[in-house]
Design a protein around this motif. Structure first.
Motif, mmCIF file in Angstrom:
data_model
loop_
_atom_site.group_PDB
_atom_site.id
_atom_site.type_symbol
_atom_site.label_atom_id
_atom_site.label_comp_id
_atom_site.label_asym_id
_atom_site.label_seq_id
_atom_site.Cartn_x
_atom_site.Cartn_y
_atom_site.Cartn_z
ATOM 1 N N PRO A 124 0.789 -1.227 0.000
ATOM 2 C CA PRO A 124 0.000 0.000 0.000
ATOM 3 C C PRO A 124 0.832 1.293 0.000
ATOM 4 O O PRO A 124 0.440 2.272 -0.625
ATOM 5 C CB PRO A 124 -0.842 -0.096 1.278
ATOM 6 C CG PRO A 124 -0.145 -1.082 2.144
ATOM 7 C CD PRO A 124 0.614 -2.000 1.229
ATOM 8 N N LEU A 127 1.976 2.522 -3.432
ATOM 9 C CA LEU A 127 0.788 2.971 -4.176
ATOM 10 C C LEU A 127 0.333 4.350 -3.694
ATOM 11 O O LEU A 127 -0.060 5.196 -4.495
ATOM 12 C CB LEU A 127 -0.348 1.954 -4.042
ATOM 13 C CG LEU A 127 -0.107 0.618 -4.740
ATOM 14 C CD1 LEU A 127 -1.221 -0.362 -4.402
ATOM 15 C CD2 LEU A 127 0.010 0.802 -6.241
ATOM 16 N N THR A 140 -4.760 3.268 -8.965
ATOM 17 C CA THR A 140 -3.959 2.240 -8.306
ATOM 18 C C THR A 140 -4.857 1.113 -7.812
ATOM 19 O O THR A 140 -6.036 1.315 -7.531
ATOM 20 C CB THR A 140 -3.170 2.821 -7.111
ATOM 21 O OG1 THR A 140 -4.078 3.361 -6.163
ATOM 22 C CG2 THR A 140 -2.187 3.891 -7.570
ATOM 23 N N GLU A 142 -4.380 -2.238 -5.155
ATOM 24 C CA GLU A 142 -3.575 -3.053 -4.254
ATOM 25 C C GLU A 142 -3.979 -4.505 -4.456
ATOM 26 O O GLU A 142 -5.090 -4.911 -4.108
ATOM 27 C CB GLU A 142 -3.809 -2.631 -2.808
ATOM 28 C CG GLU A 142 -2.898 -3.316 -1.825
ATOM 29 C CD GLU A 142 -3.123 -2.853 -0.400
ATOM 30 O OE1 GLU A 142 -2.852 -3.669 0.510
ATOM 31 O OE2 GLU A 142 -3.586 -1.718 -0.186
#
Length: 188
Positions: A124, A127, A140, A142
């Motif tokens: 994370p 990102l 983005t 995850e």
């Protein structure tokens, strides 16, 4: 009683002096090589880095410096040369960068690819940095790259092509597997 004297440093023998001088010369040559500009290895139009926003330039907006930033620019230029051709025959241009990290490739792609760019990474924090750096120009996701290997998730994202540059471990292999399974080009 006599106190022992410390041993005197023996003068270096001629062969030791030559070896020491060779080491100094080798170091000096290495330092000089590191000062030389990175050679142009790609025979394609270069990216006009000054025209791009700072966040899209690995040397200005990224965390890279010196030769490492120059090498990243060369790698990005290679993607800049091939990505438009990969997207030419698609209706919806979506580039998915698997293992994108903080966006050394993703952010520049969003600036010149004329496509929707999605950065995928399992962590994370990179990102978050990518979203911050790109000012929201990059979406983005995850996700573990393993979830992309069968190609179904890439098709669901509407991917037109998949890219992966300097991804860790098997991430690039998983990106390639997913691209092949989804029938998508993978330029890197």
């Amino acid at each position: 009683s006599t106190t022992p004297r410390p041993p005197r440093a023996a003068a270096a023998k001629p062969h030791q002096q030559r070896r020491l001088q060779r080491r100094r010369d080798d170091r000096a040559a290495l330092v000089e090589r590191l000062r030389e500009p990175e050679p142009r290895v790609l025979r394609a139009p270069a990216v006009d880095w000054a025209a791009l926003p700072a966040h899209a330039d690995p040397a200005r907006g990224g965390r890279l410096k010196g030769r490492r930033a120059a090498r990243k620019r060369v790698a990005v230029e290679a993607f800049a040369a091939v990505t438009p051709a990969l997207l030419a025959d698609t209706d919806a241009s979506v580039v998915v960068d698997v293992g994108c990290g903080a966006g050394g490739l993703t952010s520049p792609l969003a600036s010149f690819a004329n496509a929707r760019v999605i950065g995928v990474d399992v962590l994370p924090e990179p990102l978050r940095l990518l979203r911050e750096r790109s000012g929201g120009a990059v979406e983005t996701l995850e996700l573990d790259a393993l979830a992309l290997a069968d190609g179904k998730r890439l098709r669901a994202l509407g991917a037109s092509c998949v890219v992966s540059l300097h991804a860790c471990g098997a991430v690039s292999d998983l990106a390639m597997d997913g691209a092949v399974a989804a029938g998508l080009p993978l330029p890197g």
